[in-house]
Design an enzyme around this catalytic site. Structure first.
Site, mmCIF file in Angstrom:
data_model
loop_
_atom_site.group_PDB
_atom_site.id
_atom_site.type_symbol
_atom_site.label_atom_id
_atom_site.label_comp_id
_atom_site.label_asym_id
_atom_site.label_seq_id
_atom_site.Cartn_x
_atom_site.Cartn_y
_atom_site.Cartn_z
ATOM 1 N N ARG A 93 -5.557 1.440 1.651
ATOM 2 C CA ARG A 93 -6.480 0.489 2.279
ATOM 3 C C ARG A 93 -5.754 -0.227 3.399
ATOM 4 O O ARG A 93 -4.693 -0.813 3.193
ATOM 5 C CB ARG A 93 -6.933 -0.507 1.216
ATOM 6 C CG ARG A 93 -8.093 -1.346 1.670
ATOM 7 C CD ARG A 93 -8.601 -2.166 0.516
ATOM 8 N NE ARG A 93 -9.951 -2.584 0.751
ATOM 9 C CZ ARG A 93 -10.842 -2.712 -0.204
ATOM 10 N NH1 ARG A 93 -10.532 -2.413 -1.441
ATOM 11 N NH2 ARG A 93 -12.046 -3.133 0.068
ATOM 12 N N ASP A 160 -2.650 0.031 -16.599
ATOM 13 C CA ASP A 160 -3.376 -1.143 -17.096
ATOM 14 C C ASP A 160 -3.130 -1.318 -18.598
ATOM 15 O O ASP A 160 -2.938 -2.429 -19.080
ATOM 16 C CB ASP A 160 -4.872 -0.980 -16.799
ATOM 17 C CG ASP A 160 -5.107 -0.654 -15.335
ATOM 18 O OD1 ASP A 160 -4.729 -1.484 -14.487
ATOM 19 O OD2 ASP A 160 -5.618 0.444 -15.029
ATOM 20 N N HIS A 188 -10.588 1.825 -13.054
ATOM 21 C CA HIS A 188 -9.292 1.250 -12.673
ATOM 22 C C HIS A 188 -9.531 0.378 -11.446
ATOM 23 O O HIS A 188 -9.332 0.795 -10.305
ATOM 24 C CB HIS A 188 -8.259 2.337 -12.363
ATOM 25 C CG HIS A 188 -7.043 1.759 -11.688
ATOM 26 N ND1 HIS A 188 -6.148 0.946 -12.352
ATOM 27 C CD2 HIS A 188 -6.603 1.822 -10.408
ATOM 28 C CE1 HIS A 188 -5.209 0.549 -11.503
ATOM 29 N NE2 HIS A 188 -5.468 1.059 -10.317
HETATM 30 P P1 NAX Z 1 2.299 5.265 -0.536
HETATM 31 O O1 NAX Z 1 1.477 4.858 0.626
HETATM 32 O O2 NAX Z 1 3.705 4.813 -0.666
HETATM 33 O O3 NAX Z 1 2.296 6.850 -0.660
HETATM 34 C C1 NAX Z 1 1.161 7.622 -0.551
HETATM 35 C C2 NAX Z 1 1.563 8.945 0.044
HETATM 36 O O4 NAX Z 1 0.407 9.781 0.023
HETATM 37 C C3 NAX Z 1 2.037 8.855 1.488
HETATM 38 O O5 NAX Z 1 3.289 9.504 1.631
HETATM 39 C C4 NAX Z 1 0.923 9.563 2.247
HETATM 40 O O6 NAX Z 1 1.394 10.234 3.410
HETATM 41 C C5 NAX Z 1 0.433 10.542 1.195
HETATM 42 N N1 NAX Z 1 -0.874 11.125 1.476
HETATM 43 C C6 NAX Z 1 -1.931 10.583 2.111
HETATM 44 N N2 NAX Z 1 -2.925 11.466 2.234
HETATM 45 C C7 NAX Z 1 -2.497 12.595 1.622
HETATM 46 C C8 NAX Z 1 -3.071 13.876 1.431
HETATM 47 N N3 NAX Z 1 -4.290 14.165 1.894
HETATM 48 N N4 NAX Z 1 -2.356 14.805 0.768
HETATM 49 C C9 NAX Z 1 -1.121 14.528 0.323
HETATM 50 N N5 NAX Z 1 -0.512 13.340 0.491
HETATM 51 C C10 NAX Z 1 -1.195 12.397 1.131
HETATM 52 O O7 NAX Z 1 1.424 4.827 -1.818
HETATM 53 P P2 NAX Z 1 1.858 4.660 -3.324
HETATM 54 O O8 NAX Z 1 2.328 3.283 -3.540
HETATM 55 O O9 NAX Z 1 2.743 5.781 -3.720
HETATM 56 O O10 NAX Z 1 0.430 4.762 -4.039
HETATM 57 C C11 NAX Z 1 -0.290 5.968 -4.067
HETATM 58 C C12 NAX Z 1 -1.698 5.734 -4.587
HETATM 59 O O11 NAX Z 1 -1.669 5.252 -5.924
HETATM 60 C C13 NAX Z 1 -2.507 4.695 -3.795
HETATM 61 O O12 NAX Z 1 -3.828 5.208 -3.619
HETATM 62 C C14 NAX Z 1 -2.554 3.521 -4.743
HETATM 63 O O13 NAX Z 1 -3.710 2.722 -4.516
HETATM 64 C C15 NAX Z 1 -2.616 4.208 -6.073
HETATM 65 N N6 NAX Z 1 -2.270 3.424 -7.259
HETATM 66 C C16 NAX Z 1 -2.966 3.691 -8.409
HETATM 67 C C17 NAX Z 1 -2.671 3.087 -9.602
HETATM 68 C C18 NAX Z 1 -3.428 3.412 -10.847
HETATM 69 O O14 NAX Z 1 -3.159 2.755 -11.854
HETATM 70 N N7 NAX Z 1 -4.350 4.364 -10.884
HETATM 71 C C19 NAX Z 1 -1.614 2.048 -9.682
HETATM 72 C C20 NAX Z 1 -0.640 2.101 -8.562
HETATM 73 C C21 NAX Z 1 -1.210 2.444 -7.216
HETATM 74 O O15 NAX Z 1 -1.722 1.276 -6.628
#
Ligand code: NAX
Length: 333
Positions: A93, A160, A188
């Site tokens: 976001r 969570d 979530h």
């Molecule tokens: P980061 O922004 O550090 O890493 C995300 C990575 O995904 C980046 O390297 C980006 O280039 C890559 N990416 C984007 N589009 C892509 C695609 N089409 N194919 C492959 N890779 C792609 O985020 P990070 O802190 O690692 O978090 C990743 C995701 O986890 C976010 O969406 C975040 O909101 C979500 N989360 C979910 C949680 C849950 O409990 N379900 C908790 C933690 C986290 O917030």
């Protein structure tokens, strides 16, 4: 005789959650200390340089189970023959972005990845979606992978759950491993319902109801629920970055339990395709308490939900229906 290596993909492999998760997987915390692995790492083209650094570090870890690493920006290569998929990568976001814009960007990513899984992954692949909005992303991914059972697509609410168990453990002053069966219901998101009313705390040699151990129903219905719902935001405020180490640990816990099962009488929370249990809407990915045996989850049945719980279940269910409608509108536009 040594087992054949399994292929495991992590998307968003250059990101911060993956940075912790890859080490945990590669050293055997998830698939066991006897299971050799081939790691597939997917990220987007601008991140290939960073990913190269991650590959160097994995190599420098000198981990005996890690047989090879396949870094790529091509979903076809990434999903080829994988037995497990951690879908962490997602569009974050950005400032000024509405929820709708975020959903729209991500629905497109998870459609492409669903199609690639459908064509190239093993048919019994276990898929865990971490990237947000995780529940709806998992639903969309499954929709575009019709040859893989819907049960094989799950969304992560384990972070969570772990947060909720840690809150109870701190309140009662016991080690976190003494707390079991705390449930996360629904999405979530901040509408999730962390529910300790079926939880237990192991004290003085026996399991006692968490409600009795805590002895404060008002706290369980107010501060406890709000703390868990808002924990992600609290971590961002403090760290200036979102939860990563704890998210990686939770992703590992989720997949390990899915492969290995849950002990008798214990359950964990996972976002799974809803069959309408507990009045949840059908055909959304809803977090339920599940028990797991032989690699298959089952929703725990027969838990009594009171009016307070029903109200919160309703709120989070409605949000998932809204997300589903928005996601489908994006796809069909
Ligand atoms: P980061 O922004 O550090 O890493 C995300 C990575 O995904 C980046 O390297 C980006 O280039 C890559 N990416 C984007 N589009 C892509 C695609 N089409 N194919 C492959 N890779 C792609 O985020 P990070 O802190 O690692 O978090 C990743 C995701 O986890 C976010 O969406 C975040 O909101 C979500 N989360 C979910 C949680 C849950 O409990 N379900 C908790 C933690 C986290 O917030």
């Amino acid at each position: 005789m040594e087992s054949e290596p399994i292929r495991v993909v992590v998307t968003g492999a250059a990101g911060q959650i993956a940075y912790s998760l890859l080490y945990m997987i590669a050293k055997g915390d998830v698939f066991g200390s006897e299971q050799p692995l081939i790691l597939h790492l997917l990220d987007i083209p601008p991140m290939m340089g960073v990913l190269e650094g991650v590959v160097m570090e994995l190599s420098d870890c000198a981990l005996p189970l890690l047989r090879s690493v396949v870094p790529t920006d091509d979903p076809v290569v990434a999903f080829k023959d994988v037995a497990a998929a951690f879908l962490v990568g997602a569009m974050p976001r950005k400032q000024g972005m509405e929820r709708k814009d975020l959903l729209s960007a991500n629905v497109k990513i998870f459609k492409v990845q669903g199609e690639a899984l459908d064509k190239h992954a093993k048919k019994d692949v276990k898929v865990l979606v971490v990237g947000n909005p995780a529940n709806t992303n998992a639903l969309i991914c499954s929709r575009y992978a019709p040859s893989i059972p819907k049960e094989n697509f799950t969304a992560m609410t384990r972070l969570d759950q772990n947060r909720a168990q840690a809150q109870i453990a701190a309140k009662v002053n016991v080690p976190v491993a003494s707390v079991s069966n705390v449930i996360i219901w629904g999405n979530h998101s901040s509408t999730q319902f962390p529910d300790a009313s079926h939880g237990t705390v192991h004290m003085a040699g026996k399991d006692i109801p968490a409600r009795d151990a805590v002895g404060d129903d008002v706290w369980l219905r107010t501060a406890f629920v709000e703390t868990v719902q808002k924990r992600g935001a609290a971590v961002i405020n403090a760290r200036k970055m979102s939860s990563a180490m704890s998210a990686a640990k939770a992703a590992g816990d989720h997949m390990r339990d899915w492969f290995n099962g849950t002990p008798p009488g214990k359950f964990v929370s996972m976002g799974v395709i809803s069959d309408g249990s507990y009045g949840a809407p059908k055909d959304v990915v809803f977090s339920f308490p599940v028990s797991i045996k032989n690699g298959k989850w089952e929703i725990v049945q027969g838990l009594v939900t009171d009016d307070f719980a029903k109200e919160l279940l309703d709120v989070t269910g409605k949000e998932l229906l809204e997300e589903r409608a928005e996601a489908i509108a994006v796809i069909e536009a």
